[in-house]
Scaffold this active site. Sequence first.
Site, PDB file in Angstrom:
ATOM      1  N   LYS A  22       0.847  -1.204   0.000  1.00 61.35           N
ATOM      2  CA  LYS A  22       0.000   0.000   0.000  1.00 61.35           C
ATOM      3  C   LYS A  22       0.876   1.246   0.000  1.00 61.35           C
ATOM      4  O   LYS A  22       0.659   2.177  -0.774  1.00 61.35           O
ATOM      5  CB  LYS A  22      -0.880   0.007   1.249  1.00 61.35           C
ATOM      6  N   ARG A  92      -4.152  10.288   3.778  1.00 60.13           N
ATOM      7  CA  ARG A  92      -3.033  11.212   3.997  1.00 60.13           C
ATOM      8  C   ARG A  92      -2.103  11.210   2.793  1.00 60.13           C
ATOM      9  O   ARG A  92      -1.561  12.232   2.419  1.00 60.13           O
ATOM     10  CB  ARG A  92      -2.300  10.748   5.249  1.00 60.13           C
ATOM     11  N   CYS A 116      -4.478  12.012  12.847  1.00 56.32           N
ATOM     12  CA  CYS A 116      -5.425  10.894  12.883  1.00 56.32           C
ATOM     13  C   CYS A 116      -5.181  10.229  14.235  1.00 56.32           C
ATOM     14  O   CYS A 116      -4.591  10.809  15.124  1.00 56.32           O
ATOM     15  CB  CYS A 116      -5.155   9.952  11.723  1.00 56.32           C
ATOM     16  N   ARG A 121       0.766  14.275  12.925  1.00 55.45           N
ATOM     17  CA  ARG A 121       1.195  14.026  11.537  1.00 55.45           C
ATOM     18  C   ARG A 121       1.298  15.312  10.706  1.00 55.45           C
ATOM     19  O   ARG A 121       0.603  15.501   9.711  1.00 55.45           O
ATOM     20  CB  ARG A 121       0.274  12.984  10.893  1.00 55.45           C
ATOM     21  N   PRO A 122       2.113  16.233  11.154  1.00 61.24           N
ATOM     22  CA  PRO A 122       2.328  17.469  10.385  1.00 61.24           C
ATOM     23  C   PRO A 122       3.059  17.169   9.065  1.00 61.24           C
ATOM     24  O   PRO A 122       3.539  16.052   8.860  1.00 61.24           O
ATOM     25  CB  PRO A 122       3.218  18.289  11.308  1.00 61.24           C
ATOM     26  N   ILE A 123       3.098  18.167   8.177  1.00 58.27           N
ATOM     27  CA  ILE A 123       3.870  17.971   6.936  1.00 58.27           C
ATOM     28  C   ILE A 123       4.896  19.091   6.765  1.00 58.27           C
ATOM     29  O   ILE A 123       5.263  19.468   5.642  1.00 58.27           O
ATOM     30  CB  ILE A 123       2.949  17.903   5.694  1.00 58.27           C
ATOM     31  N   ASP A 124       5.373  19.605   7.888  1.00 50.91           N
ATOM     32  CA  ASP A 124       6.334  20.720   7.837  1.00 50.91           C
ATOM     33  C   ASP A 124       7.596  20.376   7.057  1.00 50.91           C
ATOM     34  O   ASP A 124       8.151  21.223   6.352  1.00 50.91           O
ATOM     35  CB  ASP A 124       6.694  21.160   9.257  1.00 50.91           C
ATOM     36  N   ASP A 304       4.698   0.364  11.992  1.00 51.14           N
ATOM     37  CA  ASP A 304       3.428  -0.195  11.506  1.00 51.14           C
ATOM     38  C   ASP A 304       3.229  -1.644  11.926  1.00 51.14           C
ATOM     39  O   ASP A 304       2.113  -2.162  11.838  1.00 51.14           O
ATOM     40  CB  ASP A 304       3.353  -0.108   9.966  1.00 51.14           C
ATOM     41  N   ILE A 326       8.242   6.682  16.684  1.00 49.85           N
ATOM     42  CA  ILE A 326       7.904   7.370  15.432  1.00 49.85           C
ATOM     43  C   ILE A 326       6.679   8.265  15.597  1.00 49.85           C
ATOM     44  O   ILE A 326       6.610   9.351  15.052  1.00 49.85           O
ATOM     45  CB  ILE A 326       7.670   6.329  14.301  1.00 49.85           C
ATOM     46  N   ARG A 397      -8.812  -0.775   3.795  1.00 52.74           N
ATOM     47  CA  ARG A 397      -8.068   0.169   2.958  1.00 52.74           C
ATOM     48  C   ARG A 397      -6.588  -0.216   2.852  1.00 52.74           C
ATOM     49  O   ARG A 397      -5.880   0.317   2.012  1.00 52.74           O
ATOM     50  CB  ARG A 397      -8.184   1.590   3.474  1.00 52.74           C
TER      51      ARG A 397
HETATM   52  C1  EPZ Z   1       4.530   6.655   6.121  1.00 54.88           C
HETATM   53  O1  EPZ Z   1       3.822   7.738   6.696  1.00 54.88           O
HETATM   54  C2  EPZ Z   1       3.521   5.519   6.101  1.00 54.88           C
HETATM   55  N1  EPZ Z   1       2.360   5.911   5.303  1.00 54.88           N
HETATM   56  C3  EPZ Z   1       3.082   5.191   7.524  1.00 54.88           C
HETATM   57  O2  EPZ Z   1       2.249   4.044   7.437  1.00 54.88           O
HETATM   58  C4  EPZ Z   1       4.312   4.833   8.353  1.00 54.88           C
HETATM   59  O3  EPZ Z   1       3.918   4.628   9.692  1.00 54.88           O
HETATM   60  C5  EPZ Z   1       5.333   5.967   8.289  1.00 54.88           C
HETATM   61  O4  EPZ Z   1       5.656   6.265   6.915  1.00 54.88           O
HETATM   62  C6  EPZ Z   1       6.610   5.615   9.027  1.00 54.88           C
HETATM   63  O5  EPZ Z   1       7.172   4.463   8.446  1.00 54.88           O
HETATM   64  C7  EPZ Z   1       2.486   5.912   3.966  1.00 54.88           C
HETATM   65  O6  EPZ Z   1       3.534   5.581   3.429  1.00 54.88           O
HETATM   66  C8  EPZ Z   1       1.266   6.297   3.195  1.00 54.88           C
HETATM   67  P1  EPZ Z   1       6.776   9.919   8.186  1.00 54.88           P
HETATM   68  P2  EPZ Z   1       4.485   9.220   6.683  1.00 54.88           P
HETATM   69  O7  EPZ Z   1       6.747  11.148   7.375  1.00 54.88           O
HETATM   70  O8  EPZ Z   1       5.224   9.406   5.412  1.00 54.88           O
HETATM   71  C9  EPZ Z   1       6.617  13.085  11.687  1.00 54.88           C
HETATM   72  C10 EPZ Z   1       0.313   2.765   7.706  1.00 54.88           C
HETATM   73  O9  EPZ Z   1      -0.218   2.250   8.685  1.00 54.88           O
HETATM   74  N2  EPZ Z   1       6.639  14.054  10.587  1.00 54.88           N
HETATM   75  O10 EPZ Z   1       7.956   9.010   8.109  1.00 54.88           O
HETATM   76  O11 EPZ Z   1       3.448  10.188   7.054  1.00 54.88           O
HETATM   77  C11 EPZ Z   1       5.248  12.416  11.771  1.00 54.88           C
HETATM   78  O12 EPZ Z   1       4.388  13.217  12.567  1.00 54.88           O
HETATM   79  C12 EPZ Z   1       0.866   4.165   7.809  1.00 54.88           C
HETATM   80  O13 EPZ Z   1       0.465   2.202   6.584  1.00 54.88           O
HETATM   81  C13 EPZ Z   1       6.822  15.403  10.887  1.00 54.88           C
HETATM   82  O14 EPZ Z   1       6.950  15.790  12.044  1.00 54.88           O
HETATM   83  O15 EPZ Z   1       5.497   9.037   7.877  1.00 54.88           O
HETATM   84  C14 EPZ Z   1       5.540  11.094  12.409  1.00 54.88           C
HETATM   85  O16 EPZ Z   1       5.602  11.269  13.808  1.00 54.88           O
HETATM   86  C15 EPZ Z   1       0.657   4.763   9.197  1.00 54.88           C
HETATM   87  N3  EPZ Z   1       6.828  16.296   9.879  1.00 54.88           N
HETATM   88  C16 EPZ Z   1       6.931  10.757  11.892  1.00 54.88           C
HETATM   89  O17 EPZ Z   1       7.493  11.991  11.411  1.00 54.88           O
HETATM   90  C17 EPZ Z   1       6.687  15.917   8.574  1.00 54.88           C
HETATM   91  O18 EPZ Z   1       6.727  16.790   7.676  1.00 54.88           O
HETATM   92  C18 EPZ Z   1       6.903   9.725  10.777  1.00 54.88           C
HETATM   93  O19 EPZ Z   1       6.403  10.346   9.684  1.00 54.88           O
HETATM   94  C19 EPZ Z   1       6.503  14.549   8.285  1.00 54.88           C
HETATM   95  C20 EPZ Z   1       6.484  13.636   9.310  1.00 54.88           C
END
Ligand code: EPZ
Length: 417
Positions: A22, A92, A116, A121-124, A304, A326, A397
Amino acid sequence: MSKLKIEGGNLLTGTINISGAKNSAVALLPASLLCFTKSKIYKVPKIRDIEYLLKILKILNCTYEINNDEIEINTKNLKNAPIPEELSEQMRASYYFMGTLLGRFKHVEISFPGGCNIGARPIDLHIKGFEALGATVTKIKNKYIIDAKELIGTRIYLDFASVGATINIMLASTYAKGETIIENAAREPEIVNVASYLISMGCKITGAGTSTIIIEGGKKLDNGVTEVFPDRIEAATYVILGALIGKDLHIKGLIKDHINAVLIKLKDVGASFTVNPGEIIISKCEEVLPTKLVTQVYPGFPTDAQQPFTVLLTQANGTSTITENIYESRFVSANLLKQMGAKTKSQKNILTIKGKTPLKGAKNIEVPDLRGGAALVLAALIAKGTTTLTNISLILRGYEDIVEKLTNVGAKIEIIE
Ligand code: EPZ
């Protein structure tokens, strides 16, 4: 609203085939818009997230042909348009349209949610990357408008090795002039999957899978072809299930190296299994040992798989702890397991699990999130009696054909209205 009804206790035996990942597929589909005419993706899982992405592709005037698990996307008439909130808020990963549309059109309009059940889950870090490439980002409520006169390649350091930010910056930088270097990049297999797709389109990318990725941008890309890697989290979920209640359960079509950390932890708690090419054969672990589990970025133990692993630790003889590094809170499902007899207690990002606690079925447990839902399915499959789960779309999903796959190995599981 449909529910999952599960009768626990059956030993599970036979073969579960792993589907396409996925978390790769939801990045590869938006990435296909970087191609000027067409591209192809093999082994796309039939899950709800893909359906939402295909709806967004249609809104952007793309067409596609689905042939089993192959999707051919035609982007000849691609037209930029705001991504509607009712679609982008469903998942997301719609944020990958930011990197792609910024790359292609230098303009993006997309609304989408923040947090969620597992955190803010910010995107900064994504935004920081786009701005470093020369874009301006305006946020009005939860709508993002991103513009750039042009994108210039640059060096970007990620404060956290974010999967999404790494991929999104890679997508945007394919159409930035010159070289972009992403430092402290995420190393998850999904990054390699997307990079190989971009390389097949004609983009020069080196270092995917390491902490430093270099993208040579500016060339017109087209005719991408790739296959979705096997879903490492689905594989981990079913291998853990095998340790809970398998009898020579074959988990096939996986890449063992992608779940090494999970296999090492399974050995730590006393599980044993056979590794064949692309396959793990595992049976119920009779004596589960307690352990200390710590989630990390890849190649560490994946966050995950933490929720499914929690179920195994409820069967350990002793007290285990899980440190979730994480997300700020990913223990909602662990607390729900208490309704089935588990002894779990969470304190900030540390969960304590007191085993061994035989589990019993419970009625109408609401699934809180995707991986929490998978954990509840595993718990129900070992519990005595019947369990019903609600809000099951969150499971469907991310786990292709989960009811069929489990029924085929002897589970008593069905969707009821
Ligand atoms: C991906 O999410 C996966 N989703 C998540 O899987 C997975 O848990 C995660 O990577 C970590 O492996 C998809 O690939 C669609 P991150 P992502 O950016 O990209 C913080 C599932 O169950 N962060 O590595 O959103 C964030 O808040 C899902 O399949 C910031 O602070 O993960 C989190 O605490 C759940 N600022 C951590 O980093 C940002 O701009 C991990 O986020 C981005 C992230």
